[in-house]
Design an enzyme around this catalytic site. Structure first.
Site: not given
Length: 827
Positions: A499, A721, A770
């Site tokens: 799955k 950041y 990111m």
């Protein structure tokens, strides 16, 4: 070279219990122990070998259906001779022993063949392959073990390849416990013994390092000359004591030896090695590698070549040593293709392995092979390419693209329906691809000698996406599967969870591997996942854990088996499938997980709906904490509750469906609850919540990124950041190509987690971005741009990343983004 089956039966001291009806002699040229990998069935002999979890007798019919007509068995009660008309079947006491006897007899037929036997903990395959390259460069014809065929079965299969045309044989031998090497010694029967090094591998099978060393050295029981490094005190002491009457040839970097290493200097991608051989200073040896293992392996090969061929042996050959490809890679290609990259030497056995791997993962796509001239084979081209042609036809190759000056002879041995094109070199094929020679919706196997630089083809045909990669080791998955199979009791079936795209690793590829390994069931979360597997060609039974009534028609269309977990859902299934259902379902019981499932209070409403016409494949439940000893009382309570509910359901049905309750964590800890089937999930990937398996699991996944850029950050400057990290001193900082959009959690930043680089752990500094993050290179000043960084894998356990981010490995695995390329490989 062929033997009659009668000759073989006499050699192995067997007894023929069934023979061919036509009375014609049956000649054997090939040996097989795997019905899935039979090359030429008409001349093959199948040995039915019984292992811990798999019995070759169960696959005799498969081999027969593929065309095999000769079998060696050890248990006549396990087969029906009536199912094997016109087959010759011989009975022996032990099929592995019979295989070894046959190979030892075959070896004795070639007394003039010079044979080198290679053993040790590490480096066997590399030393064997490099000696093969060096001997070929010196004009010698050589037969050697394919890949790492060094086991009780692999060694005799390797020795069987001797055909009398060779001058040299090089065979490697590995063992995992006492008594094994004694069986391999007469099979290899080497005049030269090469011991690579003593390491920690297979330590569990021995009382200690000295016992392991002595057992490995039994390969040299009758060997006149032994090569080794004397810098390991234990190795030197044992060899010099036990084999003092032999000719011992050694090298050392610190003591007097036949080959004294004076200096080792690495620069760029090359290493310069300065040596003295028996008081004669030699020209520096240059090798195209810098790692310590390669340097040691090259010195051992140099020692061998100097001793056997003299100081005049050409050291320049070492500059051309090729890296030994120990794995087959599967990557996504352009135009809907799958690319299997294998730069391993193209002998018949390794080509067979690569073709089997490609076929296993083909998903019904046509199979195209880009094959170079087969160099250094020691076989005449006409004979060699005739065999390759037969193999390509046997394996159902649809298209062949030949590269080189010799390979066009293949045209004579391939039928017209195989598409063919030939190019004198790789550059011409690349130019043709640029002009319109296309590969589309095919699985493309690249199989070329190093000189043809097929890495350029791999680069051209592979889909270009993110430099970060999730590597899935199919060999490790198979290993882990076998570990769990050894833990389950005889007759217990295995269901494997695929799955969530097999926990983020690619359901199609993993499912095809599991089907090849003959598991009994697969399980997915939703019907769409099951439909995708069916469209990928997977035929195993598939259970759907979260079925929706609206998808019942899709499940029937794709032959999927829904989990039914409530009275309401069962009524809707009966309304859909009728009161005489024809499709299988599974009943889920809730015994304490408090998720989906029938409870004890539901039995009054459930039992009247049941009848023998209802096709219930299994009844199961899910344990909440089978891996946690502190909850063992509750785990046993769940098992007892399960059986209390199972019995009235089975009585109402009039038959007993399969029972299963255990997941990965419970398989080893609660063998009494294995019942009829177990469900394997996270354990397949090397995550274990137990320590009862005698063979450890292996990490099957590795998340890797590359260093994009390196900068010098001055004292007091901040990184990332939010300016969350400040350099305390001048620091080299590297940016790597993975961020939280790729699956590296943001919580891993600011030194909470360290990635792997050059065998060391390197902290992530600042916030994870990111698409990238930054690492501190203080402890690895040698790091350069473009190098590979391991986020998790063999050296950096995924559990550490999960702990740092206060989560579990499941979430880490399933969180790796789809944009991260998946690379599947088989060792």
């Amino acid at each position: 070279m062929a033997y009659t089956i009668e000759e073989i039966v006499s050699i192995v001291a067997g007894r023929i219990i069934a023979s061919s009806e036509n009375g014609e002699p049956l000649y054997i040229q090939k040996l097989s122990v795997d019905s899935r990998r039979i090359i030429f069935p008409g001349v093959s002999l199948f040995f039915a070998i019984s292992g811990d979890r798999r019995d070759g007798h169960d696959f005799i019919r498969d081999a027969f259906d593929r065309g095999v007509r000769a079998f060696i068995i050890s248990d006549a009660e396990k087969i029906r001779l009536l199912d094997l008309p016109s087959a010759c079947v011989a009975l022996v006491g032990d099929t592995v022993e019979a295989l070894q006897k046959l190979a030892a007899h075959h070896r004795r037929r070639f007394p003039v063949l010079k044979v080198a036997g290679v053993t040790g903990s590490n480096g066997k395959t590399v030393v064997k392959e490099w000696l093969f390259q060096l001997l070929n460069a010196a004009g010698k014809s050589v037969v050697r073990s394919p890949k790492s065929y060094n086991s009780q079965i692999g060694v005799p299969l390797s020795v069987w390849e001797i055909d009398g045309s060779e001058e040299w044989g090089i065979f490697e031998a590995g063992i995992s416990t006492t008594g094994e090497m004694e069986k391999l010694t007469p099979v290899i029967d080497c005049q030269y013994g090469i011991f690579t090094m003593l390491g920690d591998a297979h330590a569990a099978g021995f009382a200690g390092q000295e016992q392991k060393l002595k057992e490995k050295l039994r390969l040299f029981k009758h060997t006149p000359t032994i090569f080794y490094c004397k810098d390991d005190p234990l190795v030197h002491r044992v060899i010099s004591e036990q084999y003092a009457h032999r000719r011992l040839v050694c090298w050392s970097s610190s003591e007097n030896a036949d080959l004294k290493v004076e200096n080792i200097h690495s620069e760029g991608t090359r290493t310069r090695i300065e040596t003295i051989f028996r008081d004669q200073k030699l020209a520096p040896l240059i090798i195209p590698f810098t790692d310590a293992a390669s340097v040691q392996n090259a010195i051992l090969c140099r020692l061998f070549m100097l001793d056997v061929f003299g100081a005049s042996s050409d050291p320049a050959m070492f500059e051309k040593l090729e890296p030994v490809a120990m794995r087959l890679e599967l990557k996504t290609g352009v135009r809907g293709c799958l690319i299997v990259n294998d730069a391993y030497n193209s002998d018949l056995t390794s080509l067979t392995i690569a073709l089997d791997f490609a076929r296993c993962q083909s998903a019904g796509k046509p199979l195209a092979v880009i094959l170079s001239d087969v160099l250094q084979s020691g076989v005449q081209p006409i004979t060699l390419y005739a065999e390759i042609g037969r193999l390509l036809v046997e394996k159902g190759v649809d298209r062949i693209v030949g590269i080189g000056l010799q390979i066009p002879v293949l045209k004579n041995y391939l039928p017209d329906y195989v598409r063919q094109s030939y190019y004198p070199d790789t550059e011409r094929l690349l130019s043709a691809i640029n002009r319109g020679e296309t590969f589309s919706n095919e699985i493309v196997l690249l199989k070329g000698a190093r000189a043809f630089t097929f890495e350029r083809l791999a680069e051209r045909l592979s889909f270009k996406n993110h430099t970060a990669a999730l590597e899935i080791n199919l060999t490790a998955l198979t290993h882990n599967l076998q570990v769990f199979k050894k833990l389950i009791l005889p007759g217990v079936k295995m269901m494997v969870m695929v799955k969530a795209s097999a926990y983020g690793n690619g359901a199609d590829e993993i499912a095809r591997l599991l089907e090849f390994q003959k598991v009994d069931y697969l399980s997915v979360a939703y019907s769409d996942e099951g439909a995708q597997l069916r469209e990928a060609g997977v035929r195993l039974p598939i259970m759907v854990l979260n079925p929706e009534a609206a998808a019942f028609d899709k499940m029937v269309q794709y032959d999927l088996e829904p989990e039914i977990y409530s009275v309401g859902l069962l009524r809707r299934w009966l309304d859909f499938d009728g009161r005489s259902p024809s499709h299988k379902i599974h009943l889920k019981l809730d015994t304490g997980m408090r998720r989906l499932g029938f409870e004890a209070g539901d039995l009054a409403a459930l039992l009247p709906l049941l009848s023998k016409e209802l096709k219930v494949a299994s009844i199961f439940s899910h344990q909440a904490a089978s891996e946690a000893p502190e909850h063992d009382v509750f785990t046993r309570f769940q098992a007892a509750s399960f059986m209390e509910m199972y019995e009235p359901i089975a009585n109402a049905l009039g038959y007993r469906p399969l029972r299963h309750i255990l997941n990965s964590g419970g398989i080893a800890r609660f063998p009494e609850f294995q019942f009829d089937m177990v469900r394997l999930g996270i354990g397949l990937y090397g995550i274990a919540a137990h320590a009862k398996a005698s063979t450890p699991l292996v990490a099957a996944l590795a998340f890797k990124a590359a260093i994009s850029q390196i900068k010098l950050v001055k004292t007091g400057e901040t990184v990332g950041y939010g300016r969350r990290w400040t350099a305390k001193t001048h620091t080299r900082i590297a940016t790597i190509s993975a961020g939280y959009a790729d699956g590296l959690p943001r919580a891993a930043g600011n030194e909470r987690f360290s990635v792997g680089l050059h065998g060391k752990r390197v902290p992530i500094v600042g916030n994870v971005c990111m698409d990238m993050c930054m690492i501190d290179l203080t402890d690895v000043p040698e790091a350069v741009e473009g190098e590979e960084v391991e986020i998790f894998g063999l050296r950096v356990p995924v559990q550490e990343l999960a702990t740092a981010c206060e989560t579990i490995p499941y979430e880490i695995f399933t969180g790796v983004s789809e944009r991260v390329k998946r690379v599947y490989f088989e060792e």
